[in-house]
Design a protein around this motif. Sequence first.
Motif, mmCIF file in Angstrom:
data_model
loop_
_atom_site.group_PDB
_atom_site.id
_atom_site.type_symbol
_atom_site.label_atom_id
_atom_site.label_comp_id
_atom_site.label_asym_id
_atom_site.label_seq_id
_atom_site.Cartn_x
_atom_site.Cartn_y
_atom_site.Cartn_z
ATOM 1 N N ILE A 39 17.831 -15.095 12.378
ATOM 2 C CA ILE A 39 17.142 -14.019 11.649
ATOM 3 C C ILE A 39 16.013 -14.582 11.150
ATOM 4 O O ILE A 39 15.885 -15.908 11.160
ATOM 5 C CB ILE A 39 18.049 -13.424 10.394
ATOM 6 N N ALA A 40 15.027 -13.602 10.373
ATOM 7 C CA ALA A 40 13.798 -14.028 9.742
ATOM 8 C C ALA A 40 13.980 -13.454 8.450
ATOM 9 O O ALA A 40 14.532 -12.135 8.334
ATOM 10 C CB ALA A 40 12.739 -13.415 10.475
ATOM 11 N N VAL A 41 13.978 -14.298 7.471
ATOM 12 C CA VAL A 41 14.181 -14.014 6.129
ATOM 13 C C VAL A 41 12.842 -13.690 5.338
ATOM 14 O O VAL A 41 12.387 -15.079 5.211
ATOM 15 C CB VAL A 41 15.280 -15.018 5.252
ATOM 16 N N LYS A 42 12.537 -12.883 4.641
ATOM 17 C CA LYS A 42 11.341 -12.496 3.990
ATOM 18 C C LYS A 42 11.560 -12.606 2.356
ATOM 19 O O LYS A 42 12.558 -11.839 2.044
ATOM 20 C CB LYS A 42 10.673 -11.134 4.222
ATOM 21 N N ARG A 43 11.148 -13.689 1.999
ATOM 22 C CA ARG A 43 11.334 -13.846 0.553
ATOM 23 C C ARG A 43 10.281 -13.652 -0.332
ATOM 24 O O ARG A 43 9.200 -14.324 -0.100
ATOM 25 C CB ARG A 43 11.882 -15.544 0.341
ATOM 26 N N LEU A 44 10.314 -12.680 -1.200
ATOM 27 C CA LEU A 44 9.378 -12.076 -1.906
ATOM 28 C C LEU A 44 9.066 -13.098 -3.108
ATOM 29 O O LEU A 44 10.220 -13.123 -3.828
ATOM 30 C CB LEU A 44 9.375 -10.625 -2.341
ATOM 31 N N SER A 45 7.921 -13.478 -3.321
ATOM 32 C CA SER A 45 7.526 -14.243 -4.509
ATOM 33 C C SER A 45 7.326 -13.448 -5.647
ATOM 34 O O SER A 45 6.946 -12.093 -5.471
ATOM 35 C CB SER A 45 6.277 -15.043 -4.289
ATOM 36 N N SER A 46 7.508 -14.074 -6.837
ATOM 37 C CA SER A 46 7.141 -13.259 -8.159
ATOM 38 C C SER A 46 5.799 -12.717 -8.280
ATOM 39 O O SER A 46 5.489 -11.791 -8.901
ATOM 40 C CB SER A 46 7.782 -14.062 -9.409
ATOM 41 N N SER A 47 5.010 -13.532 -7.669
ATOM 42 C CA SER A 47 3.619 -13.168 -7.630
ATOM 43 C C SER A 47 2.789 -12.605 -6.493
ATOM 44 O O SER A 47 1.746 -12.493 -6.276
ATOM 45 C CB SER A 47 2.677 -14.639 -8.106
ATOM 46 N N SER A 48 3.582 -12.240 -5.770
ATOM 47 C CA SER A 48 3.614 -11.497 -4.419
ATOM 48 C C SER A 48 2.310 -10.315 -4.490
ATOM 49 O O SER A 48 1.869 -9.932 -3.679
ATOM 50 C CB SER A 48 4.661 -11.388 -3.427
ATOM 51 N N GLY A 49 2.873 -9.730 -5.521
ATOM 52 C CA GLY A 49 1.834 -8.159 -5.718
ATOM 53 C C GLY A 49 2.720 -7.083 -5.181
ATOM 54 O O GLY A 49 2.519 -5.944 -5.313
ATOM 55 N N GLN A 50 4.161 -7.363 -4.689
ATOM 56 C CA GLN A 50 4.886 -6.454 -4.341
ATOM 57 C C GLN A 50 5.851 -6.066 -5.441
ATOM 58 O O GLN A 50 6.875 -6.938 -5.618
ATOM 59 C CB GLN A 50 5.438 -6.788 -3.071
ATOM 60 N N LEU B 99 15.245 -4.179 10.715
ATOM 61 C CA LEU B 99 16.233 -4.628 9.521
ATOM 62 C C LEU B 99 17.326 -4.865 9.403
ATOM 63 O O LEU B 99 18.344 -4.187 9.959
ATOM 64 C CB LEU B 99 15.500 -3.637 8.200
ATOM 65 N N LEU B 100 18.033 -5.969 9.361
ATOM 66 C CA LEU B 100 19.416 -6.388 9.605
ATOM 67 C C LEU B 100 19.993 -6.263 8.087
ATOM 68 O O LEU B 100 21.401 -6.053 7.952
ATOM 69 C CB LEU B 100 19.613 -7.645 9.983
ATOM 70 N N GLY B 101 19.462 -6.300 6.768
ATOM 71 C CA GLY B 101 20.104 -6.542 5.652
ATOM 72 C C GLY B 101 19.246 -7.036 4.539
ATOM 73 O O GLY B 101 18.172 -7.145 4.869
ATOM 74 N N MET C 116 16.306 -9.140 5.310
ATOM 75 C CA MET C 116 16.405 -10.108 6.490
ATOM 76 C C MET C 116 16.140 -9.106 7.750
ATOM 77 O O MET C 116 16.690 -7.991 8.110
ATOM 78 C CB MET C 116 18.026 -10.423 6.532
ATOM 79 N N TYR C 117 15.476 -9.755 8.695
ATOM 80 C CA TYR C 117 14.894 -8.930 9.951
ATOM 81 C C TYR C 117 15.502 -9.673 11.407
ATOM 82 O O TYR C 117 15.944 -10.957 11.314
ATOM 83 C CB TYR C 117 13.525 -9.074 10.055
ATOM 84 N N GLU C 118 15.391 -8.919 12.349
ATOM 85 C CA GLU C 118 15.706 -9.479 13.565
ATOM 86 C C GLU C 118 14.668 -10.720 13.910
ATOM 87 O O GLU C 118 13.644 -10.656 13.461
ATOM 88 C CB GLU C 118 15.622 -8.818 14.560
#
Length: 841
Positions: free
Chosen positions: A550-561, A584-586, A597-599
Amino acid sequence: MAVKHVCTALITVLILFSSKYCHAIDNITASQELSQGQTLISPGEIFELGFFSPKNSGNHKYVGMWFKGVSPQTVVWVANRERPLRVADARARLRIGSRGNLELVDGNQTSVWSTNVDVPANSSVATLSDNGNFVLKDGTSGEALWQSFDNPGDSVLPGSGIGFNAKTGEQYVMTSWKSESDPSVGDFTAGISTKFRPAQIFIWNGTTPHWRSGPWGRLKFVGMPEMDASYQKSAFSLVEDAEQGTAYLNFKAFNSSILSTVLLGSDGAFRYKMKDSVNDWYVNWLAPATPCDVYGACGPFGVCRAYESPICKCLQGFVPKSNEEWSKGNWKQGCVRQTELLCEKNTSSPASQGGKKDGFQKFVYMKIPDFHEYVYPAYDLDTCRTWCLVNCSCSAYALVNGIGCLTWSDGLVDVQQFAVGGEDLFLRLAPKELVGEHKNKSTTIIIIATVSVSSVLILSAILWIGLHRLRGNQKRTGTEKTRGKFDSSQTSADFIQILQSNQQHDPTELPIFDFNSILVATNNFSVENKLGQGGFGPVYKGKLKDGTEIAVKRLSSSSGQDMEEFKNEMLLISKLQHRNLVKLLGCCIEEDEKLLMYEFMPNKSLDNFVFDERRKAQLDWPTRFNIINGVARGLAYLHRDSCLRIIYRDLKVSNILLDENMNPKISDFGLARIFQGTIDLENTRRIVGTLGYMSPEYALRGIFSEKSDVFSFCVLTLEIVTGRKITSFNYDDQHQSLIAYVWHLWSERRALDMTDKVLEDSYSSSQAMRCIHVGLLCVQDHDTDRPTMPDVIFMLNKETDLPQPKQPFFTFERLTVYDLPQQSGSTCSMNEVTTSILHGR
C-alpha cells in the motif's frame, strides 16, 4: 559495335524521356490505342489514366486511374489487379478489341484484361469523365456499355457507390488491395447486406463480418453516432427499392472544389479522405476506429464500451459463459442469462407467473444488435413494448426514428454503448434482474417504505448526536472554532460517524485501518519507506499482514489541507471506480494523525520519468500515447460517466501515478469539487492549483468548469510529447513559454521539432502531431473554444479533420504573483511538487 551501343543508349533515353513527359490523349478508339508513355486525361484535368507501378511493387506494372497532379500518386481504380504486366514489357497496349470491348494486351498481344460485355457494333469509344468514371460507350448511340463506377476496386468516388440487385444477383462491392504495393484483391470486402431490411453496410474479412454500420434510418446509419440528421446533406445516401430488390449507397462530395474518396484499406478500415488545393490528404472519417467497432467484439449478450477498461462487460442480467476465457480477455463466447425468464418457465402464460412479470431493462446510447428479426410499424414505445412482451421469443426491442419497432431473439450480437448518440435498447429480463425505474411496482413500494423509515432513523440519530455535542461543547472550555479542526480525542469510528451524519456516507464503503497496523506496515514511517513528499505531506510504502502493498498518505498538520479537504478526498475516491484512477483502500484517524491508504504504484509518478534525462528513454512513444489516452479516459469518467460530476482542479504530471505496466492513474483528490446538477460554471473565492496548469478564467477570475481540467490536461499532454516542463521552459530573450513556443513551431509547420529528442524516429509522427494539435485546441484562452474530454478522446484516436486552434496569448510565465487575485497574507508557490493555493478577493 560502338554504333550499336550508342543506339541502345539513345533508345533507353527516349523511353525514359517519354515516361517522364507523357503524351495525353482524349479517348480510346479502334484506331487510337493507349500505350506506355501516354495517358488518358479527363476534360477538366482532374483524373488521369495510364500505366503505373506502385511503390515497392517489384517488377509489376498495371493500368489504373489516379488524381492528376496530386502527390503522392493516389490510385483510385485498377484494371488488371490480378494479372500484372512486366515492367520491361514496353509493347503492352490498352485498346478497343475486334469485338468492341476494351482490352489490355501484353507485348505478345495476349489479352490480360477485358471489359467482356456484349457490344452491338464495333464502333466503341472509351472516355474518362471529370467525376472519375471510365466509360465504354457505343460510338453511334452514346449508350454506356460498361463503366468503372459499376466495377469499383478499393475506392469509390463522388457519384459512385456500392449496392446490390437481389433479382439479378448483381453486387457492387469494394475489395481491398492485398497491401499498399500490391493491388490484387486482399482479405476485405465492403458492401450492403442483403439479409435484413433496412440495409446495413458491412466490411467482411473473407466471409466473416468485420464491421457493421447498423441499419439505415432514412437519414443516417443508426450504428454510427458521428452521423446525425444533418447527414441528409452529407456524403452518403442510401436508396432502397423493396419491389425491385435493390439497394444502392451513393457517395457525393461535400464541396466540388475538394477532392475526396472513400478507401477500403488493406487493414480492413474505411477511410473517407479529403484534400483541397492547399492541404495534404486527411481522413475525415474512419471505421472501425476503436476495438469496440470490430464486429462482435464482446460476443452474444456482451456490451462493448470503448471508454472503459476492460472494454467488454455482460449486459445486465447476464454473466460470462466462460469465466476462465473472460478473465483472459477472450470475450468471443459472450454471456449467458443468469435468471431464467418467467415466460419460459410457464408456457401457459407467456408473460407472467404468480402475479410477477418479465420486464425490460433500458440501455441508452446503444449500437443496436445485428439480426433484427421484425420491423413493426409502431411509432410509440408502448405499442412496441406490448408486442414484444406477449412473444416470449422476443428478447429485446428498440424504437428507431425512421424505421419503427425492431425486435430481436436469441443472442444479441455486436452490441456497443457509445459515450453519446446511439439508440435506446430494451432488454427482456426476469423480475429479479431488473434495476432502477424498471422494477415492478411492489418493489418500488418496498424501497419507498425502507427509505422513509431509514430517513427517520438517520434524522433522529443526527439530532441526538447534535444535542450530545452541544452539551459537550457547553461543558468544554476553550472551544475550537477553527473550521475543519479535528478533536484529537476522536477516533476513526467517531470520524466516520460524523461523516455519515453530515455526508450520508456508508461506513461499509471504506475500510477503517487501525493506526498501530499502519505503524507496523510502514516500519514506523521509516525514511527507507518514504516514497516522496506530496503537497499535503509525505507518502510512505507499506505492507499489510496479508502481503498487500500500500501507499500511505500522511497528512501533516501544516500541510494546508484542512478537515474539509480530507473528508472530501476520502469520500470522493471511495465512490470512484475506474482503471485510470488510483484506488483508495481505506483511511485512519488517530488523534492528530490523518491517513489515507492507496493501492501501491511501483513506478511512482510520471514526473519521475518524463523529466528525468536518465529515465525518460523508458517512456517510448506507445507508452506515452497510452498514458495520454489513459489520463483522458480518467478525466472523461470524472466529468461525465461517474456517479458524481467531478472537476479535478489539480491535474499535473506529479499527480499521475504509474503501475507496474506503466498504465496511468490519477491521484490526489483533495482539491476536487463536485458539480451540482447541470451547472457548467462555478465561481470560487479560493483559487487552488499549480501555476502553469491553471486555465486563464480560473487563475484570474476564480471561474472553473470541466474546461479548466481540459486546459490542464493538454498542458500535461504537451509536456509528455516534448519532455519539457511547463514551469521551467524559457525560449529566447522574451522568456517565451512552452505553450507559446509550441504555437510558434506549429504556425511554421515545424511542430514535430518539439518532440522529445530521446524518441528520435521511433515515434508515430501522425499521432504526435495529433497530440500537439489537440493540445493547442485545449489551451485556447476562451473555455468555450476548448473541446470536452469525450471530444478529446475522439480526436486523439480517430483520423478525423480537426479544427484549427486559435493562438493562445495567456501564459503564466508572463504573470507575476502580484498579477493574480490575492488577499493580504496569501502566498503562491511555483514548486511543482506542492500545490499552490491562492485566496481570491
